[in-house]
Motif scaffolding. Structure first.
Motif, PDB file in Angstrom:
ATOM      1  N   GLY A 144       1.246 -44.689   6.326  1.00  0.00           N
ATOM      2  CA  GLY A 144      -0.214 -44.824   6.326  1.00  0.00           C
ATOM      3  C   GLY A 144      -0.925 -43.683   5.619  1.00  0.00           C
ATOM      4  N   SER A 145      -0.200 -42.622   5.265  1.00  0.00           N
ATOM      5  CA  SER A 145      -0.856 -41.497   4.595  1.00  0.00           C
ATOM      6  C   SER A 145      -1.223 -41.901   3.162  1.00  0.00           C
ATOM      7  N   GLU A 146      -2.238 -41.214   2.628  1.00  0.00           N
ATOM      8  CA  GLU A 146      -2.714 -41.535   1.279  1.00  0.00           C
ATOM      9  C   GLU A 146      -2.714 -40.299   0.405  1.00  0.00           C
ATOM     10  N   ALA A 147      -2.460 -40.484  -0.885  1.00  0.00           N
ATOM     11  CA  ALA A 147      -2.515 -39.369  -1.834  1.00  0.00           C
ATOM     12  C   ALA A 147      -3.284 -39.823  -3.065  1.00  0.00           C
ATOM     13  N   GLY A 148      -3.978 -38.891  -3.707  1.00  0.00           N
ATOM     14  CA  GLY A 148      -4.718 -39.196  -4.918  1.00  0.00           C
ATOM     15  C   GLY A 148      -6.095 -38.590  -4.866  1.00  0.00           C
ATOM     16  N   PRO A 149      -7.006 -38.997  -5.747  1.00  0.00           N
ATOM     17  CA  PRO A 149      -6.826 -39.969  -6.828  1.00  0.00           C
ATOM     18  C   PRO A 149      -6.037 -39.394  -7.999  1.00  0.00           C
ATOM     19  N   PHE A 150      -5.310 -40.314  -8.668  1.00  0.00           N
ATOM     20  CA  PHE A 150      -4.486 -39.935  -9.812  1.00  0.00           C
ATOM     21  C   PHE A 150      -4.990 -40.640 -11.076  1.00  0.00           C
ATOM     22  N   ALA A 151      -4.947 -39.891 -12.191  1.00  0.00           N
ATOM     23  CA  ALA A 151      -5.359 -40.469 -13.472  1.00  0.00           C
ATOM     24  C   ALA A 151      -4.338 -41.501 -13.955  1.00  0.00           C
ATOM     25  N   ALA A 152      -3.084 -41.306 -13.596  1.00  0.00           N
ATOM     26  CA  ALA A 152      -2.028 -42.240 -14.014  1.00  0.00           C
ATOM     27  C   ALA A 152      -0.912 -42.240 -12.979  1.00  0.00           C
ATOM     28  N   VAL A 153      -0.196 -43.351 -12.920  1.00  0.00           N
ATOM     29  CA  VAL A 153       0.937 -43.477 -11.994  1.00  0.00           C
ATOM     30  C   VAL A 153       2.156 -43.954 -12.786  1.00  0.00           C
ATOM     31  N   LEU A 154       3.247 -43.231 -12.642  1.00  0.00           N
ATOM     32  CA  LEU A 154       4.496 -43.607 -13.313  1.00  0.00           C
ATOM     33  C   LEU A 154       5.478 -44.089 -12.251  1.00  0.00           C
ATOM     34  N   VAL A 155       5.905 -45.328 -12.387  1.00  0.00           N
ATOM     35  CA  VAL A 155       6.802 -45.937 -11.398  1.00  0.00           C
ATOM     36  C   VAL A 155       8.221 -45.875 -11.958  1.00  0.00           C
ATOM     37  N   THR A 156       9.075 -45.070 -11.329  1.00  0.00           N
ATOM     38  CA  THR A 156      10.441 -44.846 -11.861  1.00  0.00           C
ATOM     39  C   THR A 156      11.495 -45.195 -10.818  1.00  0.00           C
ATOM     40  N   VAL A 157      11.234 -46.199 -10.012  1.00  0.00           N
ATOM     41  CA  VAL A 157      12.162 -46.627  -8.964  1.00  0.00           C
ATOM     42  C   VAL A 157      12.952 -47.830  -9.478  1.00  0.00           C
ATOM     43  N   PRO A 158      14.085 -48.197  -8.866  1.00  0.00           N
ATOM     44  CA  PRO A 158      14.831 -49.370  -9.333  1.00  0.00           C
ATOM     45  C   PRO A 158      13.933 -50.625  -9.419  1.00  0.00           C
ATOM     46  N   SER A 159      14.247 -51.486 -10.379  1.00  0.00           N
ATOM     47  CA  SER A 159      13.356 -52.613 -10.684  1.00  0.00           C
ATOM     48  C   SER A 159      12.992 -53.478  -9.472  1.00  0.00           C
ATOM     49  N   PRO A 160      13.936 -53.797  -8.556  1.00  0.00           N
ATOM     50  CA  PRO A 160      13.525 -54.649  -7.418  1.00  0.00           C
ATOM     51  C   PRO A 160      12.528 -53.941  -6.496  1.00  0.00           C
ATOM     52  N   GLN A 161      12.556 -52.586  -6.501  1.00  0.00           N
ATOM     53  CA  GLN A 161      11.597 -51.837  -5.686  1.00  0.00           C
ATOM     54  C   GLN A 161      10.306 -51.590  -6.466  1.00  0.00           C
ATOM     55  N   ALA A 162      10.378 -51.610  -7.795  1.00  0.00           N
ATOM     56  CA  ALA A 162       9.183 -51.416  -8.627  1.00  0.00           C
ATOM     57  C   ALA A 162       8.293 -52.659  -8.604  1.00  0.00           C
ATOM     58  N   ARG A 163       8.907 -53.838  -8.600  1.00  0.00           N
ATOM     59  CA  ARG A 163       8.134 -55.079  -8.753  1.00  0.00           C
ATOM     60  C   ARG A 163       7.015 -55.213  -7.721  1.00  0.00           C
TER      61      ARG A 163
ATOM     62  N   THR B  11      -6.727 -42.358   8.733  1.00  0.00           N
ATOM     63  CA  THR B  11      -5.905 -42.269   7.530  1.00  0.00           C
ATOM     64  C   THR B  11      -5.586 -40.815   7.253  1.00  0.00           C
ATOM     65  N   ARG B  12      -4.277 -40.511   7.227  1.00  0.00           N
ATOM     66  CA  ARG B  12      -3.906 -39.129   6.914  1.00  0.00           C
ATOM     67  C   ARG B  12      -3.848 -38.963   5.403  1.00  0.00           C
ATOM     68  N   SER B  13      -4.329 -37.820   4.921  1.00  0.00           N
ATOM     69  CA  SER B  13      -4.339 -37.590   3.478  1.00  0.00           C
ATOM     70  C   SER B  13      -3.364 -36.490   3.110  1.00  0.00           C
ATOM     71  N   HIS B  14      -2.752 -36.662   1.946  1.00  0.00           N
ATOM     72  CA  HIS B  14      -1.948 -35.588   1.378  1.00  0.00           C
ATOM     73  C   HIS B  14      -2.904 -34.550   0.805  1.00  0.00           C
ATOM     74  N   PRO B  15      -2.430 -33.343   0.470  1.00  0.00           N
ATOM     75  CA  PRO B  15      -3.299 -32.328  -0.126  1.00  0.00           C
ATOM     76  C   PRO B  15      -4.035 -32.867  -1.358  1.00  0.00           C
ATOM     77  N   ALA B  16      -5.265 -32.369  -1.594  1.00  0.00           N
ATOM     78  CA  ALA B  16      -6.072 -32.849  -2.719  1.00  0.00           C
ATOM     79  C   ALA B  16      -5.397 -32.492  -4.048  1.00  0.00           C
ATOM     80  N   VAL B  17      -5.655 -33.314  -5.076  1.00  0.00           N
ATOM     81  CA  VAL B  17      -5.088 -33.057  -6.406  1.00  0.00           C
ATOM     82  C   VAL B  17      -6.240 -33.020  -7.416  1.00  0.00           C
ATOM     83  N   PRO B  18      -6.076 -32.319  -8.553  1.00  0.00           N
ATOM     84  CA  PRO B  18      -7.120 -32.332  -9.575  1.00  0.00           C
ATOM     85  C   PRO B  18      -7.296 -33.732 -10.149  1.00  0.00           C
TER      86      PRO B  18
END
Ligand SMILES: Cc1cc2nc3c(=O)[nH]c(=O)nc-3n(C[C@H](O)[C@H](O)[C@H](O)COP(=O)(O)OP(=O)(O)OC[C@H]3O[C@@H](n4cnc5c(N)ncnc54)[C@H](O)[C@@H]3O)c2cc1C
Length: 337
Positions: free
Chosen positions: A155-174, A4-11
């Motif tokens: 397959g890459s992963e990013a996080g952990p995140f305290a919150a996630v905001l989904v702002t993509v078109p509704s059919p892609q958000a569902r 699993t490839r990881s994105h850079p660490a986040v606070p």
């Protein structure tokens, strides 16, 4: 064994925003201004989503959103700031409404455009953000409230995140929301979106229309615009032709060549005989405009730390997307997430 490839660490209090359209960029900038760490992800090569400018050998075309109006006081203030910064300008082209058999009715609404193309605005908004990762399609939200991980198509992963905001078109958000926030997924399912075929066509000499853009009803077209009539565009007779939602739906799987032929024929029906064509291309916006939406303007599930925003939450326009992104960032702040 796959790694699993990881994105850079986040606070640990970082927030993820999926989608770098106007809604996502506005939410991200609002949170950054409140000293939050934000990472924005977008599957596109660049930012902007449906606010987009296509570059061609015959000049640029705004093939998604054509212009925007500003009614909300906060949005008007933002537009004034972008105008002062030279990112946005008034478009004073002659816009009319055409209906079968009737005279062309002028439509003098105050319209704004990005300069030198619509994509200048999202690029400007992204410029204020430290961490925007483009070319990353998020496939799944994993983990648990307070420690969400985003899994990308590669397959890459990013996080952990305290919150996630989904702002993509509704059919892609569902599908992103369904496993982790079913009630938000239900809101997305209740906000269908219609497609739009867009044709970008350049002519060797001017099309004699007597107007620069027109709303068209009663046929395959919904909108036609002389792109070069917008401020700070290079010279050239470039037109954008938009198919109506019904017509675009009926030919959604047609070839680009067929769409160019049909919309050009409809354009000639409105404008008369057309000059020689020097370039033509078509783009299919599968999720162009919401036909219904979330009435509240956005929604934030404070328990899970997941929210939704986009034009399908606050009106099918650039202004709606901006207002929605702003409201979602404020809702997250108000919830103390
Ligand atoms: C043809 C057309 C004409 C229009 N004309 C006008 C107009 O004249 N005036 C007006 O005000 N509005 C117009 N609009 C509407 C306007 O463009 C939108 O309301 C606004 O741009 C929506 O912004 P948004 O941030 O909600 O969504 P988007 O701009 O769609 O941004 C969402 C982003 O999410 C990304 N994304 C999606 N799925 C994923 C994923 N799984 N992982 C990562 N990223 C993902 C996309 O790449 C995209 O960049 C038009 C739209 C179209 C298509």
């Amino acid at each position: 064994m796959t790694e699993t490839r990881s994105h850079p660490a986040v606070p640990p209090d970082a927030i993820a925003v999926i989608g770098a359209g106007i809604a996502g960029l506005t939410a991200a900038r609002t949170l950054v201004a409140a000293d939050r760490t934000v990472v924005v992800f977008d599957k596109g090569r660049g930012v902007g989503g449906r606010l987009s400018t296509r570059r061609t050998d015959h000049g640029p075309f705004d093939h998604g959103a054509q212009y925007f109006t500003a009614r909300d006081p906060d949005f008007r203030g933002a537009v004034d700031g972008w105008t002062a910064a030279g990112v946005v300008a008034r478009w004073t082209g002659r816009v009319v409404r055409l209906s079968a058999g009737g005279p062309a009715e002028p439509d003098g609404a105050e319209r704004h455009v990005g300069v030198p193309g619509m994509s200048a605005l999202p690029r400007h908004l992204a410029g204020g953000l430290a961490d925007v990762r483009t070319g990353v399609r998020i496939d799944r939200i994993d983990g648990a409230p307070g420690a969400w991980r985003l899994v990308a198509e590669d397959g890459s992963e990013a996080g952990p995140f305290a919150a996630v905001l989904v702002t993509v078109p509704s059919p892609q958000a569902r599908p992103l929301l369904a496993p982790v926030a079913p009630s938000l997924a239900a809101s997305a399912a209740a906000a269908p979106m219609a497609p739009c075929w867009a044709v970008m066509i350049a002519f060797e000499s001017p099309v004699e229309t007597g107007f620069d853009a027109a709303f068209v009803t009663g046929g395959p077209l919904s909108w036609i615009a002389r792109d070069g009539s917008k401020p700070r565009r290079p010279a050239g007779e470039r037109w954008v032709l938009h198919g109506s939602p019904d017509w675009s739906t009926s030919v959604i799987e047609a070839s680009a060549d067929d769409v160019i032929r049909d919309l050009s024929t409809a354009f000639a029906g409105v404008a008369g005989p057309l000059p020689g064509v020097v370039q033509a291309a078509a783009h299919r916006w599968r999720f162009a405009l919401p036909t219904a939406g979330v009435a509240e303007g956005c929604a934030f599930d404070a328990e899970r730390g997941i929210g939704i925003a986009g034009d399908w939450c606050a009106g099918a326009r650039v202004e709606g997307a901006w207002v929605s992104g702003l409201r979602l960032a404020r809702a997250l702040e108000a919830a103390g997430r």
